[in-house]
Design a protein around this motif. Structure first.
Motif, PDB file in Angstrom:
ATOM      1  N   ILE A 265       0.754  -1.077  -0.021  1.00  0.00           N
ATOM      2  CA  ILE A 265      -0.058   0.047  -0.078  1.00  0.00           C
ATOM      3  C   ILE A 265       0.821   1.362   0.068  1.00  0.00           C
ATOM      4  N   LEU A 266       1.824   1.290   0.907  1.00  0.00           N
ATOM      5  CA  LEU A 266       2.906   2.474   0.750  1.00  0.00           C
ATOM      6  C   LEU A 266       3.653   2.559  -0.188  1.00  0.00           C
ATOM      7  N   GLY A 267       4.153   1.408  -0.758  1.00  0.00           N
ATOM      8  CA  GLY A 267       5.266   1.359  -1.745  1.00  0.00           C
ATOM      9  C   GLY A 267       5.025   2.117  -2.742  1.00  0.00           C
ATOM     10  N   PRO A 268       4.099   2.245  -3.641  1.00  0.00           N
ATOM     11  CA  PRO A 268       3.969   3.652  -4.512  1.00  0.00           C
ATOM     12  C   PRO A 268       3.983   4.991  -4.139  1.00  0.00           C
ATOM     13  N   PHE A 269       3.697   5.333  -2.977  1.00  0.00           N
ATOM     14  CA  PHE A 269       3.583   6.471  -2.487  1.00  0.00           C
ATOM     15  C   PHE A 269       5.180   7.181  -2.556  1.00  0.00           C
ATOM     16  N   PHE A 270       6.022   5.737  -1.675  1.00  0.00           N
ATOM     17  CA  PHE A 270       7.402   6.157  -1.739  1.00  0.00           C
ATOM     18  C   PHE A 270       7.955   6.127  -2.949  1.00  0.00           C
ATOM     19  N   HIS A 271       7.517   5.520  -3.859  1.00  0.00           N
ATOM     20  CA  HIS A 271       8.236   5.519  -5.306  1.00  0.00           C
ATOM     21  C   HIS A 271       8.201   7.004  -5.903  1.00  0.00           C
ATOM     22  N   VAL A 272       7.272   7.684  -5.562  1.00  0.00           N
ATOM     23  CA  VAL A 272       7.027   9.254  -6.272  1.00  0.00           C
ATOM     24  C   VAL A 272       8.282   9.874  -6.119  1.00  0.00           C
ATOM     25  N   SER A 273       9.109  10.314  -7.149  1.00  0.00           N
ATOM     26  CA  SER A 273      10.235  10.911  -7.037  1.00  0.00           C
ATOM     27  C   SER A 273      10.504  11.510  -8.520  1.00  0.00           C
ATOM     28  N   ALA A 274      11.716  12.232  -8.257  1.00  0.00           N
ATOM     29  CA  ALA A 274      12.368  13.022  -9.542  1.00  0.00           C
ATOM     30  C   ALA A 274      13.606  12.222  -9.959  1.00  0.00           C
ATOM     31  N   LEU A 275      13.978  11.198  -9.254  1.00  0.00           N
ATOM     32  CA  LEU A 275      15.025  10.402  -9.821  1.00  0.00           C
ATOM     33  C   LEU A 275      14.997   9.453 -10.839  1.00  0.00           C
ATOM     34  N   PRO A 276      15.880   9.249 -11.542  1.00  0.00           N
ATOM     35  CA  PRO A 276      15.675   8.185 -12.688  1.00  0.00           C
ATOM     36  C   PRO A 276      15.188   6.652 -12.463  1.00  0.00           C
ATOM     37  N   ASP A 277      14.596   5.872 -13.017  1.00  0.00           N
ATOM     38  CA  ASP A 277      14.482   4.671 -12.597  1.00  0.00           C
ATOM     39  C   ASP A 277      14.505   3.712 -14.057  1.00  0.00           C
ATOM     40  N   HIS A 278      14.469   2.610 -13.911  1.00  0.00           N
ATOM     41  CA  HIS A 278      14.498   1.612 -14.905  1.00  0.00           C
ATOM     42  C   HIS A 278      13.182   1.876 -15.843  1.00  0.00           C
ATOM     43  N   ALA A 279      13.397   1.837 -17.206  1.00  0.00           N
ATOM     44  CA  ALA A 279      12.328   2.205 -18.086  1.00  0.00           C
ATOM     45  C   ALA A 279      10.942   1.475 -17.935  1.00  0.00           C
ATOM     46  N   SER A 361      14.800  -6.688  -9.044  1.00  0.00           N
ATOM     47  CA  SER A 361      14.605  -7.187  -7.715  1.00  0.00           C
ATOM     48  C   SER A 361      14.890  -6.337  -6.669  1.00  0.00           C
ATOM     49  N   CYS A 362      15.221  -5.024  -7.118  1.00  0.00           N
ATOM     50  CA  CYS A 362      15.418  -4.015  -5.970  1.00  0.00           C
ATOM     51  C   CYS A 362      14.505  -2.826  -6.032  1.00  0.00           C
ATOM     52  N   ALA A 363      14.014  -2.293  -4.947  1.00  0.00           N
ATOM     53  CA  ALA A 363      13.348  -1.154  -4.906  1.00  0.00           C
ATOM     54  C   ALA A 363      14.157  -0.037  -5.917  1.00  0.00           C
ATOM     55  N   SER A 364      13.682   1.386  -6.168  1.00  0.00           N
ATOM     56  CA  SER A 364      14.067   2.213  -6.803  1.00  0.00           C
ATOM     57  C   SER A 364      14.874   3.196  -5.976  1.00  0.00           C
ATOM     58  N   SER A 365      15.714   3.846  -6.539  1.00  0.00           N
ATOM     59  CA  SER A 365      16.439   4.874  -5.585  1.00  0.00           C
ATOM     60  C   SER A 365      15.602   5.934  -4.979  1.00  0.00           C
ATOM     61  N   GLU A 539      26.454  11.548 -28.339  1.00  0.00           N
ATOM     62  CA  GLU A 539      25.863  12.753 -27.925  1.00  0.00           C
ATOM     63  C   GLU A 539      24.593  12.610 -27.283  1.00  0.00           C
ATOM     64  N   LYS A 540      23.670  11.892 -27.835  1.00  0.00           N
ATOM     65  CA  LYS A 540      22.414  11.639 -27.259  1.00  0.00           C
ATOM     66  C   LYS A 540      22.721  10.963 -25.952  1.00  0.00           C
ATOM     67  N   GLU A 541      23.447  10.072 -25.862  1.00  0.00           N
ATOM     68  CA  GLU A 541      23.828   9.504 -24.637  1.00  0.00           C
ATOM     69  C   GLU A 541      24.482  10.302 -23.486  1.00  0.00           C
ATOM     70  N   ILE A 542      24.933  11.379 -23.950  1.00  0.00           N
ATOM     71  CA  ILE A 542      25.486  12.407 -22.812  1.00  0.00           C
ATOM     72  C   ILE A 542      24.357  13.209 -22.335  1.00  0.00           C
ATOM     73  N   GLU A 543      23.395  13.635 -23.432  1.00  0.00           N
ATOM     74  CA  GLU A 543      22.233  14.361 -23.372  1.00  0.00           C
ATOM     75  C   GLU A 543      21.394  13.534 -22.235  1.00  0.00           C
ATOM     76  N   LEU A 544      21.153  12.290 -22.408  1.00  0.00           N
ATOM     77  CA  LEU A 544      20.210  11.599 -21.298  1.00  0.00           C
ATOM     78  C   LEU A 544      20.695  11.644 -20.104  1.00  0.00           C
ATOM     79  N   SER A 545      22.236  11.227 -20.010  1.00  0.00           N
ATOM     80  CA  SER A 545      22.522  11.354 -18.703  1.00  0.00           C
ATOM     81  C   SER A 545      23.060  12.525 -18.118  1.00  0.00           C
ATOM     82  N   SER A 546      22.966  13.439 -18.819  1.00  0.00           N
ATOM     83  CA  SER A 546      22.898  14.895 -18.298  1.00  0.00           C
ATOM     84  C   SER A 546      21.684  15.279 -17.638  1.00  0.00           C
ATOM     85  N   GLN A 547      20.640  14.918 -18.317  1.00  0.00           N
ATOM     86  CA  GLN A 547      19.088  15.077 -17.755  1.00  0.00           C
ATOM     87  C   GLN A 547      19.226  14.259 -16.438  1.00  0.00           C
ATOM     88  N   GLU A 548      19.521  12.994 -16.296  1.00  0.00           N
ATOM     89  CA  GLU A 548      19.420  12.437 -15.069  1.00  0.00           C
ATOM     90  C   GLU A 548      20.277  12.865 -14.005  1.00  0.00           C
TER      91      GLU A 548
END
Length: 1002
Positions: A265-279, A361-365, A539-548
């Protein structure tokens, strides 16, 4: 004459009011006139057959309501909406009744309406728990799409959303004024009913709320569902229902960290974040795209606005999540459930501590950073300035807690076998009920309360030296103790792991940018469509990584409150750890207490990592009490008996390196730690010199290379401390006391490093010039295959980096030899050192002013930290300093006895260079005089050898002569092999990851 309006009887007024509330009639004609009003034909017939008046009364209310809810009235509202509106009308009628002058009538009618409200609420519960009880459920249910599954949304939810705040609800629907709940309805709904009645309704609501924030990012609408959750747990029944929900802690054979995050129940509330996660688990709206796309071209004001928005939103999330947990923890009946949930989350995500984390297998950052912030809020009551409640933290929790698995973690010093053996010997009091507790003590233990930020009752303290234990042998610890260790684990898996991920992300971006620069340089020389594609991809990889990277910066690095909160926690951690060894005092006891030795290593490592990160963030250390951290570092950085891991002790030096006044940007704040701190003045230089020696042997297969980086940090600190008179005096005293001990070892390693680093740098410069020459011959270079050119270019840049690093380290080492030899000479002139020092100086002199010096010329030497003029000045200063202190005139003979590098011409050549670059004339003159003394010593040595002559044949042993001939032959063979090998050098290409063989032109 005006006619008097006939006075209605109380029964008639009651009938009118009830008809208004329930929108029903017993007269068919009235229903025809107003289609909203339901004609209760069945009730009317029953009253007629019973011979009763065709009026509504309190006695008929329930019969009327059941008839209305069970009947089929096409124009009428659906059941739940009808009941809500009935309550609203009852509320309105009650206000009107309050204006009546007749007190008796007013009191009687108020009782009727209140009874009606109570019954309406009761039937709301019946309907929500059993939607089909009154026939088909034609409520306007909300629906939420979850893959191919459509689940019904409780019709009560929009009213809860409206109660906690209007706007858009958790499902993207507008909460209009029609969704406003009548005053008092929800409070009465949840307060005046038993658990069994409300539990199924609440369970459905919790599932709805969980679904409404699933995969919602920090930019989505999570606030309203979270406020709704907070509202529900404000009721005791809501708290109990939540922790008894089957999804409070999901049960499954496939349960892992990610499953808990997404299904609890609480998990999705704790998942709310600005940090990057798996696609697969990426939340919407996409924070990185919406806030940081094309960040390099965005206005700084736009980026600052995004940073501020995210920080504000996340702080609101932390507060509300903390309030939810606090509401659950305050209730003694549900506190244990919360601790079980937190423990399950921690234990199921223990692999987040690994360098590579499996996202499936692990929760998000995001979840763990949020949980870190919330746990720190729960720690607030015991993070006061004086840390007065640290005695509630029982070290035995590490060994005996069945909630967290702390014993399996790497300890500060003890091995897992030593920990087990020590525990089995029963050194700590066993927390299994084996110790006898008096009735009074048991009552005291059972009455322990959690201290909350709202000012709850303080916890009773435990009897000294006794573990908390309750009945049946199951250990029980105060909430402060539980919260402390859980927070330490959450921070390790959350905030500190996020810092580590951020650091690796920055390194990845830097490597990608280097690769991109290399590819663009290659493309400029030989254009290729394949190279174009690769450049575009990077260049695309650097752009995405810079956003993260900017997402991490927004949520963590720019949140000064979060970082300072964590620093407060780790201040408690290090003070508590020091208590285990007897407090802040030196020297440490010879034997490390096992309680300290068995503590998890990451407790200290996380504290150091946080200090390093905070030191690099502007103003992050403002107002933070650093004295305790400073004392801790000085006590343990050179204490391998207490902290086994040399890399952890070296990390402490890195912290001090960040605090050096000339670096920290807040000189006044950190200068006192070095220049006005008692333990620092007494032990800092001594322990730095000791660690410099100890770090030679780390036990790692990479120890040879690791030591240079560690010693680089130590050297910078020592150079700064030498400028502080009190530290310089302490240094001189140590050199005098430890002349043939630690200090002699220190000098040995310093000389070894200097020779190796300078030699490596100069050899690499020669290799670099070869590649440089190849590339400058354009015609020949263009004829080479593209892949070979790319590899040689990559090797060129790799060599550049190696030279830059090695030269920087070599400069530091030579500089330290120069400034220390001015005032500390005796150790250099010891019999076991003097020839080594002389050989080193001669070798450096040969390299800098000898025949091959012109081959070391570079186009841009500063780029590689190569400053030959400065190096020569420092080498000459060392010569002069040692000569000044050489009262027995031993140094000239040591210089001239070096058969490898000594040449009398080098002294005059060096003097000529020094005159040209403007060195102090007195230094040059003393250097020339030393050269003359060395020349004279060489001449004397030759004369002495000539006077001795050859050994007469009769004194030669035939066996010895044979052995000498054999040895001579062997040496010639080895030298011939070395000459061959000298033309070939093994090189590790970082780009390709392979070893290659290249010509060595040194």
């Amino acid at each position: 004459m005006a006619t008097t309006k006939p006075q209605r009887s109380p029964e008639e007024i009651e009938d009118i009011i009830l008809r208004k509330i329930f929108l029903v009639t017993l007269n068919e004609a009235t229903a025809v006139a107003d289609l909203r009003i339901a004609y209760l034909e069945l009730t009317a017939a029953e009253l007629l057959s019973e011979g009763k008046d065709m009026r509504l009364s309190r006695d008929l209310m329930e019969r009327v309501l059941v008839d209305r809810l069970s009947g089929n009235f096409p124009a009428a509202e659906p059941p739940f909406l009808y009941l809500i509106n009935c309550y609203r009308r009852a509320h309105d009628e009650l206000k009107k009744i309050g204006n009546m002058k007749d007190k008796n009538l007013r009191s009687e009618l108020e009782a009727v309406v209140k009874q009606a409200k109570k019954m309406i609420v009761s039937y709301c519960r019946i309907h929500l728990a059993n939607p089909d009880f009154f026939g088909s459920n034609n409520d306007n249910n909300y629906e939420i799409n979850n893959s191919n599954n459509k689940s019904s949304i409780s019709p009560l939810l929009p009213f809860i959303f409206a109660e906690v705040g209007g706007g858009i609800d958790g499902f993207g629907n507008s909460t209009s004024s029609g969704s406003q709940c009548p005053p008092g309805f929800l409070k009465e709904f949840f307060e005046e009913a038993d658990f069994d009645t409300l539990d199924p309704i609440l369970k459905g609501l919790y599932e709805n709320l969980r679904g409404s924030v699933l995969n919602v990012s920090a930019l989505g609408n999570f606030q309203q569902p979270l406020r709704a959750l907070l509202y529900l747990v404000s009721f005791p029944v809501g708290v109990k229902s939540l922790v008894n929900h089957q999804w409070w802690i999901p049960k499954s054979v496939y349960l892992n960290g990610r499953v808990i995050e997404m299904t609890s129940i609480l998990g999705p509330f704790f998942h709310v974040s600005a940090l990057p996660d798996h696609a697969i688990f990426k939340s919407q709206p996409d924070v990185s795209q919406q806030c940081f796309s094309e960040a390099s071209t965005r206005r700084p004001a736009d980026l600052l606005s995004s940073f501020t928005t995210i920080k504000t939103v996340m702080r609101g999330l932390y507060k509300d999540l903390g309030d939810v947990l606090l509401a659950l923890l305050k209730n003694t009946d549900t506190r244990e459930n919360v601790l079980e949930y937190l423990a399950e989350v921690i234990n199921r995500n223990s692999s987040r501590a690994h360098i590579q984390v499996e996202p499936l297998s692990c929760a998000s950052s995001g979840m763990f950073v949020n949980l870190s912030a919330v746990m720190l809020r729960l720690c607030d009551p015991f993070l006061d300035a004086n840390l007065t409640k640290r005695d509630k933290i029982d070290p035995k929790y590490v060994f005996y807690s069945s909630r967290l698995d702390l014993r399996s973690l790497t300890a500060l010093h003890a091995s897992s076998e030593e920990v087990s053996e020590w525990i089995n010997k029963g050194n700590p009091a066993k927390a299994d009920g084996s110790k006898h507790f008096s009735d009074g003590e048991n009552q005291l233990l059972q009455s322990q309360e959690a201290t909350s930020s709202s000012g709850g009752a303080s916890e009773p303290s435990l009897p000294a030296g006794r573990p908390a234990s309750i009945g049946g042998g199951k250990s029980k610890y105060p909430f402060i103790c539980e919260c402390f260790f859980m927070t330490a684990r959450v921070l390790n898996l959350g905030l500190l792991k996020a810092f580590s991920d951020f650091k690796h992300l920055v390194q990845d971006i830097s490597r990608a940018e280097d690769t991109l620069a290399t590819l663009k340089a290659t493309q400029g020389q030989t254009p290729s469509s394949q190279l174009n594609l690769e450049i575009t991809r990077i260049e695309k990889e650097i752009e995405l990584s810079s956003q993260e990277k900017l997402c991490y910066e927004a949520q963590i690095l720019r949140d000064g409150d979060l970082i300072q909160h964590a620093l407060s926690f780790y201040r408690l951690m290090i003070v508590w750890l020091v208590d285990l060894v007897g407090g802040f005092k030196m020297p440490l006891p010879d034997t490390c207490p096992m309680e300290f030795a068995c503590m998890p290593e990451h407790f200290v490592e996380d504290a150091m990592e946080l200090l390093i990160f905070a030191s690099r963030i502007p103003k992050a250390l403002d107002g933070v009490l650093l004295d305790d951290f400073m004392n801790f570092i000085i006590m343990f950085m050179a204490s391998p008996k207490y902290i086994r891991n040399p890399y952890l002790r070296s990390k402490m030096v890195e912290v001090l390196n960040c605090w050096m006044p000339r670096r920290s940007g807040s000189s006044s704040a950190t200068a006192t730690l070095f220049e006005g701190h008692q333990m620092s003045l007494e032990y800092l230089v001594r322990n730095l010199l000791k660690l410099y020696v100890d770090i030679e042997f780390t036990g790692s297969h990479t120890q040879f290379y690791d030591k240079f980086n560690i010693r680089h940090n130590i050297a910078e600190l020592l150079e700064y401390l030498w400028q502080v008179p009190s530290h310089r005096n302490a240094w001189r005293q140590i050199a005098k006391e430890e002349e043939k001990g630690v200090y002699l070892n220190f000098l040995n390693f310093l000389i070894n490093d200097s020779i190796y680093l300078l030699d490596e740098s100069l050899n690499k410069i020669l290799e670099l010039k070869v590649i440089e020459a190849e590339m400058s011959n354009t015609a020949e270079w263009e004829r080479r295959p593209a892949q070979e050119r790319q590899e040689r270019t990559r090797l060129f840049h790799s060599q550049e980096n190696i030279i830059r690093i090695d030269m920087k380290l070599a400069n530091e080492d030579v500089s330290m030899l120069a400034f220390t030899s001015e005032q500390i000479v005796a150790p250099f002139l010891l019999p076991e050192m003097i020839e080594r020092v002389a050989s080193m100086l001669n070798y450096f002199l040969l390299q800098l002013v000898g025949p091959q010096r012109k081959s070391l010329t570079l186009k841009d030497p500063e780029k590689y930290e190569f400053r030959p003029k400065q190096l020569l000045k420092q080498i000459v200063c060392i010569y002069v300093h040692l000569a000044r202190g050489d009262t027995q005139n031993l140094f000239p003979a040591a210089i001239s006895s070096d058969g490898r590098s000594y040449n009398e011409q080098l002294f005059s050549a060096a003097a000529d260079v020094l005159w040209k670059i403007g060195e102090d004339g007195r230094i040059i003159q003393e250097f020339i005089e030393l050269g003359a003394k060395a020349k004279a010593a060489a001449s004397e040595a030759m004369d002495a050898e000539a006077a001795l002559g050859d050994i007469p044949d009769e004194f030669l042993d035939p066996i010895q002569v044979c052995f000498t001939c054999l040895l001579s032959s062997l040496v010639r063979t080895v030298l011939r092999t070395m000459v061959i090998v000298s033309f070939v050098a093994v090189h590790f290409d970082e780009g390709s990851g392979h070893f290659t063989f290249v010509k060595n032109h040194s």
